[in-house]
Design an enzyme around this catalytic site. Structure first.
Site, PDB file in Angstrom:
ATOM      1  N   SER A   1       0.841  -1.188   0.000  1.00 24.40           N
ATOM      2  CA  SER A   1       0.000   0.000   0.000  1.00 24.40           C
ATOM      3  C   SER A   1       0.882   1.245   0.000  1.00 24.40           C
ATOM      4  O   SER A   1       1.624   1.478  -0.955  1.00 24.40           O
ATOM      5  CB  SER A   1      -0.960  -0.042   1.183  1.00 24.40           C
ATOM      6  OG  SER A   1      -1.974   0.918   1.056  1.00 24.40           O
TER       7      SER A   1
ATOM      8  N   ASP B   1      -9.071  -4.869  -5.550  1.00 26.01           N
ATOM      9  CA  ASP B   1      -8.662  -3.909  -4.516  1.00 26.01           C
ATOM     10  C   ASP B   1      -9.765  -2.865  -4.300  1.00 26.01           C
ATOM     11  O   ASP B   1     -10.200  -2.206  -5.233  1.00 26.01           O
ATOM     12  CB  ASP B   1      -7.372  -3.215  -4.948  1.00 26.01           C
ATOM     13  CG  ASP B   1      -6.693  -2.467  -3.812  1.00 26.01           C
ATOM     14  OD1 ASP B   1      -7.412  -1.982  -2.912  1.00 26.01           O
ATOM     15  OD2 ASP B   1      -5.462  -2.362  -3.818  1.00 26.01           O
TER      16      ASP B   1
ATOM     17  N   HIS C   1      -7.513  -5.552  -1.254  1.00 24.65           N
ATOM     18  CA  HIS C   1      -6.320  -4.795  -0.868  1.00 24.65           C
ATOM     19  C   HIS C   1      -5.366  -5.660  -0.048  1.00 24.65           C
ATOM     20  O   HIS C   1      -4.157  -5.508  -0.129  1.00 24.65           O
ATOM     21  CB  HIS C   1      -6.735  -3.556  -0.073  1.00 24.65           C
ATOM     22  CG  HIS C   1      -5.618  -2.587   0.128  1.00 24.65           C
ATOM     23  ND1 HIS C   1      -4.944  -1.993  -0.912  1.00 24.65           N
ATOM     24  CD2 HIS C   1      -5.055  -2.089   1.260  1.00 24.65           C
ATOM     25  CE1 HIS C   1      -4.021  -1.186  -0.435  1.00 24.65           C
ATOM     26  NE2 HIS C   1      -4.060  -1.225   0.876  1.00 24.65           N
TER      27      HIS C   1
END
Length: 906
Positions: free
Chosen positions: A734, A808, A842
């Site tokens: 991330s 995601d 994610h």
């Protein structure tokens, strides 16, 4: 697993550069490729048996990692503990390890910012418990034998477990997969705690739970209010083959509406209808005696909150008009008070659609918010309202006002002002009419305040109890410990000492110090501020913390000499166990004996290290080394650096130590620490502070500070002799992937390769703020451009692996970010690979994906050993205590795999 496949494909593109039959020696006596047994740390051997041909490396499907990795990943997770309201029983909630990818592949509806499993009418991808064990807590603080909840169907998936207020029953949902593999609907079950016998709450099998927002709550000792699928609901709406017309959005009123890059939003009328179909609920009262009664009319109910005396219930609903640019949390919202037997009392508010909340931190929705019941009263409400229109950029005093009012006020009775605040309201801890603590904070200055108020007295003036910086962990006084009331709520526990009229509370603190966290309990005089430390953790070997107050069954002030706590205790090599700690002799009775989850790493080496950035900022990290590793004998190791940047307003605060050297090394299924089993050095969580003091914006010097922090970390592990200078990898997930790409662009001399998982690389695609940046692209154009590794793609010459979950749903990290970054890299001839993980979001969760990632490491490992390792991951999380661990450890393994594959290139 998908990451492993991507790595193999990367190797396929590099097959002319790297001999495919070169693998790390796995001779058990040589300790793999990590040294030991007289073997070289960087030695490789040729083995056609392990990698016979290109097809084996590029093989379609999911591969398994080496046994030493697989055993750790598949280790059964420890159960979750839940105490009864009377503190006399403990539930052991049993879990499985990892879900198969087939579960992730089930259809889901992406609507209004949430994802719905239409088959079982709940949020998609819910984890679940596989069983419930009940233990009696004996008078000597030992645990009685386990009694299993029985009577459940085979293969039951259990969720939403809760105790009845009197502690005699459990409620939970059960779902069972259908014969065709599809998910079954959720049904409410109850279990008798004394016998363990479970049964469905409703005899009618057609009454199923709608768990899109709420599920069920106890409204008294024997009755549940359940969110159910309306019996009149038919088939879902069908998507029209031909649209009724163009999709039109307008801003004819010329309003200023700025929003971050939310995902899974509604797109058209069909989506609106589908959202209503799945989210609409019929509330039903169900009693243990079989009585069933409908409550109200069908609506999109989002929260159910019974009053402490169980006479009323606070109910929130959302309604049209919906929005195509913000998620459902900002839809029009009604909050109303009902009686628990289904009679409407009054509407508190009907908030309009909130598309225009400013992006500045601490901005808030206009109108009533944070509406709750006072924990110390039978049925009194309190809430906050902004005085700045919700816009944090407006200077006004007061900024928030807290109000209170009874559930059924007399005619003409106005809400009473409880407290006025100049910062943003952050909640209240209640005790009684003479004591409550009110919290406020402001992000820009990191200021946080705690006020002491007397809710029942207008004569006692509020006063500030604590006024500090939220970044200054050394000054954190701790939080007041709470006790359970006869109404089932939790209030501040108040204590008395013999021959002492003062009012005391207990402050439970993490105890951050330059030597690491040393948790404590202080006896605190709320009037004078005097403190007495009555307990603290053993800092020499163990990390101990107080989990909950157990001696709270009696009404009134508690006796300090009759204290009883639930505590946890762990060390570097001993996993967490729980104890009952009793006063006055402070006797600790162990109540759990969980086995070590990965005994093969029980003797790993862990050290918290400190070093300095060139600008004088103190930095910290946790260094992990494999069991029995001796740098003098074995020489430097390949090293993986795992980190995640953070913003600070103060150099001093940025340099403070967080965490404890004695915490157990929790190794999740995607943790970077798995590399210890392959004899890597791991530098976990090296601090990368991005500092903006005073009026300076931290991100205006992001690249400079990022590179400076990375240089300091690399120099430190080389200085210690534990890392080979040419075999150091960096990784992140991330925002950590963003960090990794920037380091490859601006500090290529530090790392041999990199892995970036689920990142965002082009900040012009997040123009209304990202992470902790609340300026827009047009307000800080240079910062947005300079921080974007996409703009610097032409500078990236080291190998880089991009990994992204196909589904995601994190704001800002759309899969498109990796697609476009990969194209930019490829357009400049960079050695790169993009792996898109099917069905993953994610965070990566399926067993196949995680195992595949680990398997990929085995091949990549030889590349790191050759000195070409670049890892792009977001965070190395050494402890389950780190809150962001859940978000980032899931990605670490995938990044590591890519890193290893590139490490082998010369």
């Amino acid at each position: 697993m998908a990451t492993w496949l991507g790595f193999c494909r990367v190797l396929g593109t590099l097959r002319n550069l790297v001999p495919l039959n070169a693998i790390v020696s796995e001779d058990s006596g040589g300790g793999g490729g990590g040294g030991g047994g007289g073997g070289s740390n960087g030695s490789v051997s040729s083995s056609s048996a392990s990698v016979s041909n290109v097809d084996d490396v590029l093989g379609v499907g999911y591969r398994l990692p080496p046994t030493e990795i697989r055993d750790i990943v598949d280790a059964p997770p420890l159960p979750i503990l839940s105490f009864s309201p009377l503190r006399d029983k403990i539930l052991f909630l049993k879990r499985r390890s990892l879900p198969p990818i087939s579960e992730l592949a089930k259809p889901e509806e992406k609507l209004a910012g949430i994802r719905i499993d239409g088959q079982c009418n709940c949020r998609s991808r819910m984890s679940f418990y596989t069983g419930i064990g009940i233990h009696q807590l004996m008078p000597d603080d030992s645990l009685g034998p386990e009694k299993l909840v029985h009577g459940l169907p085979d293969g039951a998936k259990i969720n939403f477990i809760s105790w009845s207020p009197d502690g005699r029953h459990l409620s939970f949902s059960v779902r069972v997969d259908e014969e065709n593999g599809s998910s079954g609907k959720l049904r409410v079950w109850v279990a008798d705690v004394e016998t363990g016998k479970a049964r469905p709450l409703f005899q009618n099998t057609d009454i199923c739970v709608n768990a899109v927002f709420e599920n069920f709550v106890w409204v008294n000792d024997s009755t549940l209010l359940v969110s159910t699928i309306p019996s009149s609901r038919g088939d879902p709406p069908k998507k029209p083959l031909v649209p009724h017309g163009p999709k039109v959005q307008s801003n004819e009123q010329m309003n200023i509406i700025q929003a971050r890059t939310f995902q899974d939003l509604l797109k058209d009328k069909y989506d609106e209808d589908l959202f209503d179909y799945y989210a609409t609920t019929q509330l039903v009262l169900g009693s243990l005696d079989g009585t069933v009664k409908e409550f109200g009319t069908p609506a999109v109910y989002t929260s159910l909150d019974p009053s402490p005396d169980h006479k009323y219930i606070l109910i929130s609903t959302i309604h049209r008009p919906y929005s195509f640019i913000v998620p459902c949390g900002r839809f029009p919202k009604k909050v109303a008070v009902w009686t628990t037997d289904g009679k409407f009392v009054r509407e508190l508010c009907d908030l309009p659609l909130a598309e225009d909340i400013p992006i500045a931190f601490n901005s808030a929705r206009k109108g009533m918010r944070s509406i709750n019941w006072r924990a110390d009263k039978p049925s009194t409400l309190y809430w906050a309202e902004t005085q700045d229109g919700g816009d944090a950029r407006i200077e006004v005093s007061p900024r928030d006002i807290v109000y209170t009012q009874s559930a059924e006020p007399l005619e003409g009775e106005r809400p009473e002002i409880l407290h006025k605040l100049d910062l943003r309201y952050g909640g209240i801890s209640w005790c009684d009419d003479s004591l409550a603590l009110v919290y406020e904070s402001w992000y820009k200055t990191r200021k946080i305040r705690t006020w002491v108020i007397s809710p029942g007295s207008k004569e006692d003036n509020p006063r500030i109890l604590f006024d500090r910086s939220s970044e200054d962990v050394y000054s954190d006084p701790g939080s007041p410990m709470l006790r359970r009331t006869p109404l089932g709520t939790y209030v501040i526990a108040r204590f008395k000492k013999e021959n002492d009229e003062s009012t005391y509370v207990l402050l439970n603190g993490s105890g951050a110090t330059p030597e690491g966290n040393i948790p404590f309990i202080d006896l605190f005089d709320i009037n004078t501020g005097r403190k007495e430390r009555i307990w603290k953790s053993d800092k020499e070997k163990y990390y101990e913390s107080v989990v909950a107050l157990m001696s709270d069954e009696k009404e009134g002030d508690l006796n300090i000499d009759q204290l009883k706590f639930l505590t946890s205790k762990e060390s570097k090599t001993e996993n967490t166990q729980y104890y009952i700690l009793s006063w006055p002799d402070k006797k600790a009775s162990q109540i759990t004996k969980f086995p070590h989850p990965y005994p093969q790493l029980a003797s790993l080496q862990k050290e918290m290290i400190r070093y300095e950035r060139k600008d004088g900022v103190q930095l910290t990290a946790t260094l992990y080394l494999p069991p029995k590793y001796d740098p003098a004998k074995d020489g430097p190791l390949p090293c993986l650096i795992w980190s995640y940047p953070g913003e600070f307003k103060s150099k001093d605060a940025a340099g403070q130590v967080r965490g404890s050297p004695n915490e157990f090394a929790s190794i999740g299924s995607t943790s970077a620490l798995l590399w210890l089993a392959r004899r890597f050095a791991i530098l976990a969580g090296p601090t990368i502070p991005i500092i903006g003091e005073g009026n300076e914006e931290a991100n205006d010097r992001y690249v400079e500070q990022l590179v400076g922090s990375a240089e300091a970390a690399v120099e430190e592990v080389i200085r210690r002799g534990v890392a080979h200078p040419n075999k150091i990898a960096v990784g992140g997930h991330s925002y950590g992937a963003f960090m990794t790409a920037n380091l490859l662009a601006h500090a290529p001399h530090l790392f041999c390769c990199g892995i970036a998982r689920s990142g965002a690389y082009n900040r012009t695609l997040t123009p209304f703020g990202f992470q902790n940046e609340d300026r827009t692209l047009w307000e800080a154009t240079n910062t947005y451009v300079e921080m974007s590794p996409f703009i610097s793609a032409n500078k990236i010459k080291k190998p880089i692996l991009l990994i992204h979950g196909e589904e995601d749903n994190n704001p800002g990290t759309l899969p498109m970010q990796s697609d476009r970054f990969f194209n930019a890299l490829k357009g400049h001839g960079a050695l790169c690979r993009l792996v898109v993980l099917p069905f993953e979001s994610h965070g990566y969760s399926s067993r196949e994906i995680k195992m595949w990632v680990k398997a990929k490491r085995k091949v990549v490992e030889q590349q790191i050993l050759k000195g070409k390792l670049l890892l792009v991951l977001g965070v190395v999380v050494p402890s389950a205590q780190v809150l962001i661990m859940m978000d980032f450890t899931l990605f670490e393994d995938h990044c590591c795999d890519f890193l290893l594959s590139f490490c082998g290139q010369e």
